[in-house]
Design a protein around this motif. Structure first.
Motif, PDB file in Angstrom:
ATOM      1  N   LEU B 106      44.364 -24.578  15.192  1.00 36.66           N
ATOM      2  CA  LEU B 106      45.308 -25.051  14.744  1.00 36.66           C
ATOM      3  C   LEU B 106      45.730 -25.646  16.043  1.00 36.66           C
ATOM      4  CD1 LEU B 106      48.746 -22.175  14.233  1.00 36.66           C
ATOM      5  CD2 LEU B 106      48.097 -24.726  12.996  1.00 36.66           C
ATOM      6  N   LYS B 107      45.767 -27.004  15.689  1.00 35.97           N
ATOM      7  CA  LYS B 107      46.242 -28.105  17.136  1.00 35.97           C
ATOM      8  C   LYS B 107      47.649 -27.331  18.159  1.00 35.97           C
ATOM      9  CE  LYS B 107      45.822 -32.616  14.865  1.00 35.97           C
ATOM     10  NZ  LYS B 107      46.308 -33.774  14.046  1.00 35.97           N
ATOM     11  N   GLN B 108      48.110 -26.767  17.877  1.00 34.21           N
ATOM     12  CA  GLN B 108      48.994 -25.990  18.966  1.00 34.21           C
ATOM     13  C   GLN B 108      47.690 -24.770  19.430  1.00 34.21           C
ATOM     14  OE1 GLN B 108      51.265 -24.567  15.468  1.00 34.21           O
ATOM     15  NE2 GLN B 108      51.749 -22.642  16.957  1.00 34.21           N
ATOM     16  N   ARG B 109      47.043 -24.770  18.847  1.00 33.62           N
ATOM     17  CA  ARG B 109      46.698 -23.788  20.255  1.00 33.62           C
ATOM     18  C   ARG B 109      45.570 -24.783  21.014  1.00 33.62           C
ATOM     19  NH1 ARG B 109      48.460 -19.061  17.900  1.00 33.62           N
ATOM     20  NH2 ARG B 109      48.023 -19.412  15.563  1.00 33.62           N
ATOM     21  N   VAL B 110      45.414 -25.801  20.991  1.00 31.14           N
ATOM     22  CA  VAL B 110      45.185 -26.770  22.325  1.00 31.14           C
ATOM     23  C   VAL B 110      45.835 -26.526  23.614  1.00 31.14           C
ATOM     24  CG1 VAL B 110      44.272 -28.636  22.603  1.00 31.14           C
ATOM     25  CG2 VAL B 110      43.807 -28.436  20.460  1.00 31.14           C
ATOM     26  N   ALA B 111      47.350 -25.993  23.330  1.00 26.09           N
ATOM     27  CA  ALA B 111      48.046 -26.594  24.547  1.00 26.09           C
ATOM     28  C   ALA B 111      47.831 -25.138  25.402  1.00 26.09           C
ATOM     29  CB  ALA B 111      49.617 -25.883  24.298  1.00 26.09           C
ATOM     30  N   ASP B 112      47.368 -24.077  24.619  1.00 30.85           N
ATOM     31  CA  ASP B 112      46.876 -23.334  25.552  1.00 30.85           C
ATOM     32  C   ASP B 112      44.797 -23.184  26.240  1.00 30.85           C
ATOM     33  OD1 ASP B 112      49.583 -21.550  25.470  1.00 30.85           O
ATOM     34  OD2 ASP B 112      48.726 -20.641  23.676  1.00 30.85           O
ATOM     35  N   VAL B 113      45.373 -24.326  26.818  1.00 31.05           N
ATOM     36  CA  VAL B 113      44.356 -25.068  27.527  1.00 31.05           C
ATOM     37  C   VAL B 113      43.128 -24.011  27.633  1.00 31.05           C
ATOM     38  CG1 VAL B 113      42.828 -26.810  29.467  1.00 31.05           C
ATOM     39  CG2 VAL B 113      45.405 -26.958  28.283  1.00 31.05           C
ATOM     40  N   GLY B 114      43.236 -22.721  27.989  1.00 30.07           N
ATOM     41  CA  GLY B 114      42.145 -21.715  28.899  1.00 30.07           C
ATOM     42  C   GLY B 114      41.708 -21.638  27.385  1.00 30.07           C
ATOM     43  N   ASP B 115      42.400 -20.829  26.859  1.00 29.24           N
ATOM     44  CA  ASP B 115      41.527 -20.003  25.544  1.00 29.24           C
ATOM     45  C   ASP B 115      41.358 -21.333  24.084  1.00 29.24           C
ATOM     46  OD1 ASP B 115      43.334 -17.904  26.219  1.00 29.24           O
ATOM     47  OD2 ASP B 115      45.043 -18.327  25.055  1.00 29.24           O
ATOM     48  N   PHE B 116      42.104 -22.311  24.840  1.00 30.01           N
ATOM     49  CA  PHE B 116      41.165 -23.287  23.759  1.00 30.01           C
ATOM     50  C   PHE B 116      40.001 -23.738  24.300  1.00 30.01           C
ATOM     51  CE2 PHE B 116      40.557 -27.520  22.121  1.00 30.01           C
ATOM     52  CZ  PHE B 116      40.723 -27.481  20.745  1.00 30.01           C
ATOM     53  N   VAL B 117      39.953 -23.767  25.100  1.00 33.37           N
ATOM     54  CA  VAL B 117      38.072 -23.759  26.172  1.00 33.37           C
ATOM     55  C   VAL B 117      37.524 -23.454  26.081  1.00 33.37           C
ATOM     56  CG1 VAL B 117      36.921 -24.979  27.961  1.00 33.37           C
ATOM     57  CG2 VAL B 117      39.277 -26.117  28.012  1.00 33.37           C
ATOM     58  N   GLU B 118      37.767 -21.738  25.942  1.00 29.32           N
ATOM     59  CA  GLU B 118      37.163 -20.615  25.739  1.00 29.32           C
ATOM     60  C   GLU B 118      36.649 -20.506  24.307  1.00 29.32           C
ATOM     61  OE1 GLU B 118      38.999 -16.556  26.835  1.00 29.32           O
ATOM     62  OE2 GLU B 118      37.302 -15.984  25.057  1.00 29.32           O
ATOM     63  N   ALA B 119      37.485 -20.942  23.124  1.00 26.81           N
ATOM     64  CA  ALA B 119      36.932 -20.819  21.419  1.00 26.81           C
ATOM     65  C   ALA B 119      36.764 -21.770  21.534  1.00 26.81           C
ATOM     66  CB  ALA B 119      38.153 -20.924  20.791  1.00 26.81           C
ATOM     67  N   VAL B 120      36.076 -22.851  21.849  1.00 23.69           N
ATOM     68  CA  VAL B 120      35.415 -23.817  22.137  1.00 23.69           C
ATOM     69  C   VAL B 120      34.002 -24.088  21.758  1.00 23.69           C
ATOM     70  CG1 VAL B 120      34.744 -27.049  22.446  1.00 23.69           C
ATOM     71  CG2 VAL B 120      37.547 -25.852  21.560  1.00 23.69           C
ATOM     72  N   ARG B 121      33.992 -23.503  23.731  1.00 27.37           N
ATOM     73  CA  ARG B 121      32.579 -23.276  24.233  1.00 27.37           C
ATOM     74  C   ARG B 121      31.696 -22.579  23.160  1.00 27.37           C
ATOM     75  NH1 ARG B 121      30.426 -24.598  27.981  1.00 27.37           N
ATOM     76  NH2 ARG B 121      31.396 -26.257  30.024  1.00 27.37           N
ATOM     77  N   ARG B 122      32.632 -21.233  23.082  1.00 24.91           N
ATOM     78  CA  ARG B 122      32.273 -20.510  21.988  1.00 24.91           C
ATOM     79  C   ARG B 122      31.187 -20.983  20.691  1.00 24.91           C
ATOM     80  NH1 ARG B 122      36.775 -16.415  21.907  1.00 24.91           N
ATOM     81  NH2 ARG B 122      36.691 -17.133  19.338  1.00 24.91           N
ATOM     82  N   VAL B 123      32.001 -21.620  20.183  1.00 23.02           N
ATOM     83  CA  VAL B 123      31.556 -22.132  18.961  1.00 23.02           C
ATOM     84  C   VAL B 123      30.045 -23.116  19.758  1.00 23.02           C
ATOM     85  CG1 VAL B 123      32.058 -24.379  17.229  1.00 23.02           C
ATOM     86  CG2 VAL B 123      33.723 -22.840  17.989  1.00 23.02           C
ATOM     87  N   ALA B 124      30.558 -23.810  20.251  1.00 17.25           N
ATOM     88  CA  ALA B 124      29.533 -24.712  21.307  1.00 17.25           C
ATOM     89  C   ALA B 124      28.365 -24.033  21.137  1.00 17.25           C
ATOM     90  CB  ALA B 124      29.800 -25.859  22.675  1.00 17.25           C
ATOM     91  N   ASP B 125      28.189 -22.546  20.974  1.00 13.53           N
ATOM     92  CA  ASP B 125      27.534 -21.648  22.078  1.00 13.53           C
ATOM     93  C   ASP B 125      26.436 -21.139  21.241  1.00 13.53           C
ATOM     94  OD1 ASP B 125      27.085 -22.876  24.903  1.00 13.53           O
ATOM     95  OD2 ASP B 125      28.660 -21.001  25.546  1.00 13.53           O
ATOM     96  N   GLY B 126      27.262 -21.612  19.853  1.00 17.94           N
ATOM     97  CA  GLY B 126      26.425 -21.213  18.140  1.00 17.94           C
ATOM     98  C   GLY B 126      27.169 -19.672  17.995  1.00 17.94           C
ATOM     99  N   GLY B 127      29.262 -19.415  18.337  1.00 21.61           N
ATOM    100  CA  GLY B 127      29.559 -18.304  17.570  1.00 21.61           C
ATOM    101  C   GLY B 127      30.762 -19.345  16.905  1.00 21.61           C
ATOM    102  N   THR B 128      32.055 -18.064  16.874  1.00 21.64           N
ATOM    103  CA  THR B 128      32.920 -18.610  15.579  1.00 21.64           C
ATOM    104  C   THR B 128      34.201 -18.654  16.251  1.00 21.64           C
ATOM    105  OG1 THR B 128      31.664 -18.003  14.115  1.00 21.64           O
ATOM    106  CG2 THR B 128      33.838 -18.119  13.088  1.00 21.64           C
ATOM    107  N   ALA B 129      34.745 -19.426  15.625  1.00 20.80           N
ATOM    108  CA  ALA B 129      36.144 -19.013  15.918  1.00 20.80           C
ATOM    109  C   ALA B 129      37.123 -19.932  14.793  1.00 20.80           C
ATOM    110  CB  ALA B 129      36.521 -19.882  17.147  1.00 20.80           C
ATOM    111  N   LEU B 130      38.402 -19.029  14.690  1.00 21.24           N
ATOM    112  CA  LEU B 130      39.254 -18.618  13.883  1.00 21.24           C
ATOM    113  C   LEU B 130      40.605 -18.556  13.537  1.00 21.24           C
ATOM    114  CD1 LEU B 130      36.758 -17.123  10.325  1.00 21.24           C
ATOM    115  CD2 LEU B 130      37.180 -19.674  11.318  1.00 21.24           C
ATOM    116  N   ASP B 131      41.498 -19.439  13.898  1.00 24.16           N
ATOM    117  CA  ASP B 131      42.545 -18.742  14.191  1.00 24.16           C
ATOM    118  C   ASP B 131      43.061 -18.044  13.760  1.00 24.16           C
ATOM    119  OD1 ASP B 131      44.630 -21.233  15.657  1.00 24.16           O
ATOM    120  OD2 ASP B 131      45.679 -19.481  13.882  1.00 24.16           O
ATOM    121  N   PRO B 132      43.222 -16.972  14.625  1.00 29.71           N
ATOM    122  CA  PRO B 132      44.192 -16.197  13.895  1.00 29.71           C
ATOM    123  C   PRO B 132      44.848 -15.829  12.806  1.00 29.71           C
ATOM    124  CG  PRO B 132      44.966 -15.878  15.793  1.00 29.71           C
ATOM    125  CD  PRO B 132      43.938 -17.291  15.888  1.00 29.71           C
ATOM    126  N   GLN B 133      45.508 -16.981  12.636  1.00 32.04           N
ATOM    127  CA  GLN B 133      46.469 -17.430  11.392  1.00 32.04           C
ATOM    128  C   GLN B 133      45.197 -17.469   9.659  1.00 32.04           C
ATOM    129  OE1 GLN B 133      49.509 -20.617   9.989  1.00 32.04           O
ATOM    130  NE2 GLN B 133      50.598 -19.921  12.510  1.00 32.04           N
TER     131      GLN B 133
END
Lengths: 414, 216
Positions: B106-133
């Motif tokens: 969700l776009k609003q997750r970007v606002a929680d900058v720390g969590d968002f960056v972590e999720a993006v990193r995880r994806v860039a490293d080959g992982g998955t990040a699905l929104d809880p929704q």
């Protein structure tokens, strides 16, 4: 010499009405020789059947022509436009031919041309005769002066009778405008009733028109909802997200801020996120973009997930239904689920969407308190209206103690 | 790491650039629609593409479609979809081919900058990040037979796996021990009839099975 306008208008009207009546006489009597010929031959011997057939055929052939001429006469002389029974020249089809030849329609026409026509002609003739007599009487002095002197002087009662003729003529002429107008109006009314569309057809046309305009209205409302959704999505929502992101960035990049300032920032951050969530719910209820894009199933799964209680969703649709129906179905389920979370105190809900033949059946059931009243709540009556707008049926069953069932049946084809 | 951003709202684009830069990414390009995104990925070959779902010209699922093209043509580029609303159907489309290196938030997750960056990193490293929704949507789905065999706790664990969390992350979220999580995961694998290959691959398979079942 100036003629008072009222008098001039009345003179023009008399001219128009009498002209109209005069033109009517031959038209109304046109079929009389045909049927009287047929009747007279039939009364004799020999070629009886042939004559009957010939006269009937002639009448049937002439009737449409006469109808057209009558319509033209009404329009050209009186300015009365009698609508055609089938206004739009539709594509050639057996149905159109059948309608053209339909018994009631033909019967009404023949009734006009064969029965009422001669009667009206008699009326018209008498009015015209009265007018002629009035004119002749009013000009009695003129006639008298035109006579040779000897005859005039020999004429008995010249001085006493002629003024009587004049007075009687003027009196008759005074009656003419009124009677001519009355006859013309009556004839127009009869023609309208018998040559124009029937009541049933007028009602049918009216219903078609209203149905069409209602569809347009519904589509306009849907388009407006889409537009508002789009505007909010592209504008306010992005702005709020951007605000929340910036506040988040400020919090993340400035750990050195004094405690109070951080607290205020954190509060603002939280409120921005809550505003986003609230706005999302509102906008999503308007018209989700995914509904246009992927249909009811996809849109409903998103809807169900945001309800804060477990929702079991069953969507059984082979293919998509028309957008207006999709939109209404989505709206009904969205509002029903909102009601469930707000009022029902339910622990779970079940949404079923199924297409049965030409009907889309939508059902929302919850295990809440029940007692919902479709006539009292603005929410439920609004839903009923929305369902009614596409000729659907809407039903709420909510006994005290629950469960509550909101069901709608929406016709998928028009 | 290089990233490209596709987002039609200029305002939000600025914010996203800042967030990514804060997270140590280098933003190679910012574009406003799907076509331009594909061109930018072709040119820069970034490690990450951050993509808005709804973009010109149609304002429906342009981002999803562009993301699927990127997944197919440039598997080295991880994709994170951002959206105002998360739609299960889009998630299913995206994950149908491959569940690694994708995210859908969700776009609003970007606002929680720390969590968002972590999720993006995880994806860039080959992982998955699905929104809880998204996960919530997938979990509540109808007659998902294989999933009915799972206990409630196992469903929770599977949901968190689908979000892309590690065992440690799941343990933390559920406040249980990591070994308990491992036990649940093994039960899930058993109940979903997943073959014993390497664990990481099975995680992906479990999520896929989960998605497949929910699409039925």
């Amino acid at each position: 010499m100036t003629v008072p306008p009222a008098l001039r208008r009345s003179a023009l009207r008399v001219r128009r009405d009498t002209g109209f009546l005069a033109a009517g006489v031959p038209l109304h009597l046109a079929l009389v020789p045909v049927w009287s010929w047929g009747a007279s031959v039939a009364a004799g011997t020999g070629t009886r059947a042939l004559a009957l057939i010939a006269s009937v055929a002639l009448i049937l052939l002439l009737a449409p022509v006469l109808t057209a001429v009558q319509r033209f006469r009404q329009r050209a002389l009186l300015g009365v436009d009698i609508p055609r029974p089938t206004p739009t020249p539709e594509r050639w089809s057996w149905a159109a031919v059948a309608r053209r030849l339909s018994l009631t329609r033909t019967g009404r026409r023949l009734g006009y041309h064969l029965v009422l026509g001669p009667l009206v002609a008699a009326l018209e003739l008498s009015v015209l005769a009265v007018a002629a007599a009035g004119l002749a009487g009013a000009l009695a002095y003129g006639w008298v002066w035109a006579l040779p002197v000897g005859v005039r002087q020999d004429w008995f009662g010249y001085a006493t009778q002629t003024p009587c003729y004049t007075l009687a003529g003027v009196a008759l002429l005074c009656v003419v405008p009124w009677t001519a107008g009355a006859v013309a109006r009556t004839e127009s009314r009869i023609a309208w009733a018998l040559l124009g569309p029937s009541r049933a057809q007028r009602l049918q046309e009216r219903v078609e028109y209203l149905a069409g305009s209602r569809t347009d209205l519904i589509e306009a409302v849907d388009a407006e909802r889409r537009r508002i959704e789009r505007d909010l999505h592209d504008g306010t929502q992005q702005r709020l997200v951007s605000l929340a992101v910036n506040l988040g960035l400020a919090l993340a990049t400035r750990p050195d801020l004094p405690g109070e300032a951080r607290e205020v920032l954190a509060q603002a951050h939280l409120e921005a996120k809550e505003a986003i969530a609230e706005l999302n719910d509102l906008v999503r209820g308007l018209h989700p973009a995914v509904l246009d894009d992927r249909g009811l199933d996809a849109a409903l799964s998103g809807l169900a997930a945001r309800v804060p209680l477990p929702v079991r969703l069953r969507v059984d649709l082979e293919e998509r239904v028309v957008p207006a129906v999709e939109s209404v179905a989505y709206f009904v389920i969205s509002e029903a689920l909102t009601n469930v979370t707000k009022h029902a105190r339910a622990t779970r809900a079940e949404v079923t969407v199924r297409r049965v033949g030409k009907v889309l059946r939508v059902k929302v059931v919850d295990d809440g308190l029940g007692g919902a009243d479709a006539s009292a709540g603005t929410g439920l009556s609004g839903l009923a209206k929305r369902v009614g707008s596409v000729d659907g049926t809407f039903r709420v069953s909510s006994p005290a103690g629950g469960p509550t069932t909101v069901a709608a049946e929406l016709p998928c084809e028009r | 790491m290089r990233a490209v951003i596709a987002e039609d709202s200029v305002l939000l684009r600025v914010g996203l650039v800042k967030v990514l830069e804060m997270g140590g990414f280098q933003v190679a390009a910012e574009v406003g629609d799907g076509e331009a995104l594909l061109a930018a990925v072709e040119e820069h070959r970034p490690e990450l593409a951050l993509v808005d779902v709804r973009m010109p010209p149609g304002f429906t699922d342009e981002g999803v479609r562009a993301a699927m093209v990127i997944r197919r043509r440039w598997p080295g580029t991880a994709v994170v979809l951002l959206s105002q609303y998360v739609e299960e159907q889009y998630a299913a489309d995206l994950l149908a081919t491959n569940t690694s290196s994708v995210g859908y938030l969700l776009k609003q997750r970007v606002a929680d900058v720390g969590d968002f960056v972590e999720a993006v990193r995880r994806v860039a490293d080959g992982g998955t990040a699905l929104d809880p929704q998204v996960v919530a949507q997938l979990l509540l789905r109808r007659d998902s037979d294989p999933l009915d065999r799972l206990t409630r706790r196992e469903r929770e664990v599977l949901g968190l796996m689908a979000e892309g969390r590690s065992n440690a992350g799941i343990a933390e979220a559920l406040t249980v021990s990591e070994s308990a999580v491992a036990k649940h995961i093994n039960n899930i694998f058993a109940k979903l009839d997943l073959p014993v290959i390497d664990t990481d691959h099975r995680r992906v398979l479990a999520v896929l099975r989960f998605l497949g079942a929910s699409q039925a």
